[in-house]
Scaffold this motif. Structure first.
Motif, PDB file in Angstrom:
ATOM      1  N   THR A  99       0.844  -1.200   0.000  1.00 33.62           N
ATOM      2  CA  THR A  99       0.000   0.000   0.000  1.00 33.62           C
ATOM      3  C   THR A  99       0.876   1.245   0.000  1.00 33.62           C
ATOM      4  OG1 THR A  99      -1.662  -1.201   1.274  1.00 33.62           O
ATOM      5  CG2 THR A  99      -1.860   1.201   1.191  1.00 33.62           C
ATOM      6  N   ALA A 100       0.587   2.160  -0.913  1.00 33.62           N
ATOM      7  CA  ALA A 100       1.369   3.405  -1.001  1.00 33.62           C
ATOM      8  C   ALA A 100       1.346   4.136   0.334  1.00 33.62           C
ATOM      9  CB  ALA A 100       0.817   4.295  -2.108  1.00 33.62           C
ATOM     10  N   PRO A 101       2.512   4.595   0.812  1.00 35.11           N
ATOM     11  CA  PRO A 101       2.631   5.117   2.184  1.00 35.11           C
ATOM     12  C   PRO A 101       2.273   6.595   2.333  1.00 35.11           C
ATOM     13  CG  PRO A 101       4.776   5.073   1.163  1.00 35.11           C
ATOM     14  CD  PRO A 101       3.821   4.524   0.143  1.00 35.11           C
ATOM     15  N   TYR A 102       1.010   6.917   2.110  1.00 35.58           N
ATOM     16  CA  TYR A 102       0.543   8.273   2.397  1.00 35.58           C
ATOM     17  C   TYR A 102      -0.838   8.189   3.011  1.00 35.58           C
ATOM     18  CZ  TYR A 102      -2.192   7.937  -1.938  1.00 35.58           C
ATOM     19  OH  TYR A 102      -3.079   7.550  -2.923  1.00 35.58           O
TER      20      TYR A 102
ATOM     21  N   PRO B 166      -0.266  18.937   0.746  1.00 32.35           N
ATOM     22  CA  PRO B 166      -0.838  19.882  -0.222  1.00 32.35           C
ATOM     23  C   PRO B 166       0.113  20.208  -1.364  1.00 32.35           C
ATOM     24  CG  PRO B 166      -1.299  20.605   2.016  1.00 32.35           C
ATOM     25  CD  PRO B 166      -0.337  19.468   2.123  1.00 32.35           C
ATOM     26  N   LEU B 167       1.397  20.372  -1.047  1.00 31.38           N
ATOM     27  CA  LEU B 167       2.387  20.657  -2.085  1.00 31.38           C
ATOM     28  C   LEU B 167       2.553  19.460  -3.015  1.00 31.38           C
ATOM     29  CD1 LEU B 167       4.565  22.479  -3.316  1.00 31.38           C
ATOM     30  CD2 LEU B 167       6.178  21.555  -1.622  1.00 31.38           C
ATOM     31  N   ALA B 168       2.545  18.264  -2.437  1.00 28.10           N
ATOM     32  CA  ALA B 168       2.675  17.051  -3.248  1.00 28.10           C
ATOM     33  C   ALA B 168       1.519  16.936  -4.238  1.00 28.10           C
ATOM     34  CB  ALA B 168       2.726  15.824  -2.347  1.00 28.10           C
ATOM     35  N   TRP B 169       0.289  17.154  -3.761  1.00 25.92           N
ATOM     36  CA  TRP B 169      -0.862  17.067  -4.652  1.00 25.92           C
ATOM     37  C   TRP B 169      -0.767  18.088  -5.779  1.00 25.92           C
ATOM     38  CZ3 TRP B 169      -4.079  13.226  -5.207  1.00 25.92           C
ATOM     39  CH2 TRP B 169      -4.304  12.361  -4.144  1.00 25.92           C
ATOM     40  N   PHE B 170      -0.357  19.295  -5.441  1.00 19.81           N
ATOM     41  CA  PHE B 170      -0.237  20.338  -6.470  1.00 19.81           C
ATOM     42  C   PHE B 170       0.802  19.956  -7.527  1.00 19.81           C
ATOM     43  CE2 PHE B 170       2.141  24.057  -7.984  1.00 19.81           C
ATOM     44  CZ  PHE B 170       1.145  24.677  -8.731  1.00 19.81           C
ATOM     45  N   LEU B 171       1.966  19.528  -7.092  1.00 20.05           N
ATOM     46  CA  LEU B 171       3.051  19.236  -8.029  1.00 20.05           C
ATOM     47  C   LEU B 171       2.755  18.009  -8.887  1.00 20.05           C
ATOM     48  CD1 LEU B 171       6.169  19.912  -5.763  1.00 20.05           C
ATOM     49  CD2 LEU B 171       5.257  21.368  -7.584  1.00 20.05           C
ATOM     50  N   MET B 172       2.286  16.942  -8.256  1.00 26.92           N
ATOM     51  CA  MET B 172       2.134  15.703  -9.016  1.00 26.92           C
ATOM     52  C   MET B 172       0.928  15.731  -9.957  1.00 26.92           C
ATOM     53  SD  MET B 172       1.016  13.069  -5.994  1.00 26.92           S
ATOM     54  CE  MET B 172      -0.613  13.050  -5.247  1.00 26.92           C
ATOM     55  N   GLU B 173      -0.088  16.544  -9.658  1.00 23.44           N
ATOM     56  CA  GLU B 173      -1.248  16.637 -10.534  1.00 23.44           C
ATOM     57  C   GLU B 173      -1.087  17.731 -11.603  1.00 23.44           C
ATOM     58  OE1 GLU B 173      -3.728  14.550 -10.372  1.00 23.44           O
ATOM     59  OE2 GLU B 173      -3.365  13.597  -8.444  1.00 23.44           O
ATOM     60  N   SER B 174      -0.106  18.593 -11.450  1.00 23.25           N
ATOM     61  CA  SER B 174       0.018  19.774 -12.306  1.00 23.25           C
ATOM     62  C   SER B 174       0.185  19.477 -13.798  1.00 23.25           C
ATOM     63  CB  SER B 174       1.166  20.664 -11.820  1.00 23.25           C
ATOM     64  OG  SER B 174       2.412  20.005 -11.965  1.00 23.25           O
ATOM     65  N   PRO B 175       0.839  18.373 -14.236  1.00 18.94           N
ATOM     66  CA  PRO B 175       0.948  18.140 -15.684  1.00 18.94           C
ATOM     67  C   PRO B 175      -0.394  18.053 -16.387  1.00 18.94           C
ATOM     68  CG  PRO B 175       2.457  16.707 -14.504  1.00 18.94           C
ATOM     69  CD  PRO B 175       1.583  17.351 -13.468  1.00 18.94           C
ATOM     70  N   THR B 176      -1.431  17.654 -15.664  1.00 16.26           N
ATOM     71  CA  THR B 176      -2.745  17.528 -16.280  1.00 16.26           C
ATOM     72  C   THR B 176      -3.293  18.878 -16.740  1.00 16.26           C
ATOM     73  OG1 THR B 176      -3.806  17.709 -14.116  1.00 16.26           O
ATOM     74  CG2 THR B 176      -3.289  15.501 -14.902  1.00 16.26           C
TER      75      THR B 176
ATOM     76  N   ALA C 170       5.137  10.788  -4.953  1.00 13.37           N
ATOM     77  CA  ALA C 170       4.706  11.947  -5.742  1.00 13.37           C
ATOM     78  C   ALA C 170       5.363  11.944  -7.125  1.00 13.37           C
ATOM     79  CB  ALA C 170       5.042  13.240  -5.002  1.00 13.37           C
ATOM     80  N   ALA C 171       6.627  11.517  -7.199  1.00 12.67           N
ATOM     81  CA  ALA C 171       7.338  11.469  -8.473  1.00 12.67           C
ATOM     82  C   ALA C 171       6.710  10.446  -9.413  1.00 12.67           C
ATOM     83  CB  ALA C 171       8.814  11.145  -8.245  1.00 12.67           C
ATOM     84  N   MET C 172       6.322   9.294  -8.873  1.00 15.00           N
ATOM     85  CA  MET C 172       5.658   8.286  -9.706  1.00 15.00           C
ATOM     86  C   MET C 172       4.307   8.791 -10.208  1.00 15.00           C
ATOM     87  SD  MET C 172       6.567   4.601  -7.932  1.00 15.00           S
ATOM     88  CE  MET C 172       6.304   5.083  -6.216  1.00 15.00           C
TER      89      MET C 172
ATOM     90  N   ALA D 136       4.880  11.260 -13.028  1.00 10.27           N
ATOM     91  CA  ALA D 136       5.176  10.581 -14.287  1.00 10.27           C
ATOM     92  C   ALA D 136       3.912  10.038 -14.931  1.00 10.27           C
ATOM     93  CB  ALA D 136       6.192   9.469 -14.049  1.00 10.27           C
ATOM     94  N   PHE D 137       3.034   9.422 -14.106  1.00  9.00           N
ATOM     95  CA  PHE D 137       1.769   8.916 -14.634  1.00  9.00           C
ATOM     96  C   PHE D 137       0.948  10.041 -15.246  1.00  9.00           C
ATOM     97  CE2 PHE D 137      -2.797   8.725 -13.808  1.00  9.00           C
ATOM     98  CZ  PHE D 137      -3.155   7.673 -14.637  1.00  9.00           C
ATOM     99  N   ASN D 138       0.802  11.139 -14.520  1.00  4.21           N
ATOM    100  CA  ASN D 138      -0.017  12.245 -15.010  1.00  4.21           C
ATOM    101  C   ASN D 138       0.580  12.889 -16.250  1.00  4.21           C
ATOM    102  OD1 ASN D 138      -2.266  12.327 -13.212  1.00  4.21           O
ATOM    103  ND2 ASN D 138      -0.891  13.034 -11.593  1.00  4.21           N
ATOM    104  N   LEU D 139       1.892  12.889 -16.344  1.00  2.03           N
ATOM    105  CA  LEU D 139       2.564  13.433 -17.524  1.00  2.03           C
ATOM    106  C   LEU D 139       2.187  12.620 -18.760  1.00  2.03           C
ATOM    107  CD1 LEU D 139       4.701  15.775 -17.910  1.00  2.03           C
ATOM    108  CD2 LEU D 139       6.422  13.960 -17.973  1.00  2.03           C
ATOM    109  N   LEU D 140       2.318  11.313 -18.654  1.00  2.00           N
ATOM    110  CA  LEU D 140       2.013  10.442 -19.789  1.00  2.00           C
ATOM    111  C   LEU D 140       0.518  10.417 -20.091  1.00  2.00           C
ATOM    112  CD1 LEU D 140       3.078   8.481 -21.888  1.00  2.00           C
ATOM    113  CD2 LEU D 140       2.901   6.652 -20.195  1.00  2.00           C
ATOM    114  N   ASN D 141      -0.296  10.376 -19.045  1.00  3.69           N
ATOM    115  CA  ASN D 141      -1.735  10.319 -19.263  1.00  3.69           C
ATOM    116  C   ASN D 141      -2.265  11.618 -19.860  1.00  3.69           C
ATOM    117  OD1 ASN D 141      -4.297   8.900 -18.979  1.00  3.69           O
ATOM    118  ND2 ASN D 141      -4.772  10.454 -17.449  1.00  3.69           N
TER     119      ASN D 141
END
Length: 273
Positions: free
Chosen positions: A31-34, A49-59, A130-132, A135-140
């Motif tokens: 299970t992802a540790p967050y 909050p910063l993690a959510w902003f950064l990792m979702e931002s490519p969308t 967050a990095a993974m 990457a997912f959001n970038l490709l998607n």
């Protein structure tokens, strides 16, 4: 030989299909540790909050960057179609992290130092996870945007608006369930008394993770609206990611609250699973 955009698009679809089964298997046992599963051993962390902003931002930024280069960029149908996707991710990238930041800031005020440090630890988010997600959001974002703005054939699709209308209904219902559930959980975090509580009301009476159920509905609606492999693999991978996590959350609730936790609740799909 250099790869054309069509090759990159096709290989990206295949990549998503290939990694879906390993993702299901991995998340069945890890299970992802967050959030409630936060634990050490995953490297440095940043505030959630910063993690959510950064990792979702490519969308947002990649979608807006790529869309004008598609052959359908000026087609009103394509512009209408991309709107639900952008609305969802504007909320997920901007509004949700900001709300989470305000909630966590308020909850830390008035607490003693020990409680405050515990709260900050609970809202830490591993950079590796967050990095993974980034990457997912970038490709998607690339896949969804290129399909809508370039590869979709709107002129030759006489059933587009029927599928769009039905898919939009599913999407809106899913988003409503997702938002209501997310903010109900945030509301519990902001209440006094400390610690986790049993969520109640709404779809929480049916499943432990209605926020995940709502998001699955959203991308089911999106798959119907786009009627594409891009939309389908997005839905498939969303299920591969969220269903195992919902099962872990459900088990966590049962372990923590024992006999107090409603036994009739399923994990994520009402009356089914």
């Amino acid at each position: 030989m250099s790869l054309s955009d069509q090759h990159v698009f096709n290989y990206s679809l295949i990549f998503f299909l290939v990694i879906t089964p390993p993702t299901i298997i991995a998340l069945r046992y890890l299970t992802a540790p967050y959030g409630k599963h936060q634990r050490p051993g995953w490297g440095p962390t940043i505030p959630a909050p910063l993690a959510w902003f950064l990792m979702e931002s490519p969308t947002l930024w990649l979608t807006l960057l790529l869309f004008p280069f598609g052959k359908n960029h000026s087609n009103p149908t394509a512009q209408i179609l991309i709107l639900p996707y952008l609305i969802h991710y504007f909320h997920r990238t901007v509004i949700y992290p900001l709300t989470l930041f305000l909630k966590t800031t308020r909850s830390h005020r008035g607490k003693n130092n020990l409680d405050s440090r515990a709260g900050q630890k609970a809202t830490a988010f591993p950079v590796s996870v967050a990095a993974m997600a980034f990457a997912f959001n970038l490709l998607n974002a690339y896949l969804q945007t290129r399909w809508v703005s370039h590869y979709a054939d709107y002129e030759g699709d006489g059933r587009f608006w029927w599928r769009f209308a039905s898919g939009l209904v599913v999407f809106v219902v899913g988003m409503a369930v997702n938002l209501r559930s997310d903010y109900a959980l945030l509301g519990l975090k902001g209440r006094g008394g400390g610690g986790y509580k049993i969520p109640r009301g709404g779809c929480f009476e049916l499943v432990s993770c209605p926020n995940y159920f709502g998001e699955i509905l959203e991308w089911l609606g999106w798959a119907l609206m786009t009627w594409s492999w891009a939309g389908f693999v997005f839905l498939l991978y969303t299920c591969a990611n969220l269903v195992p996590r919902a099962a872990s959350n459900h088990k966590w609730y049962l372990d923590k609250f024992g006999e107090d936790y409603p036994k009739h609740r399923k994990a994520v799909i009402p009356f089914v699973f």
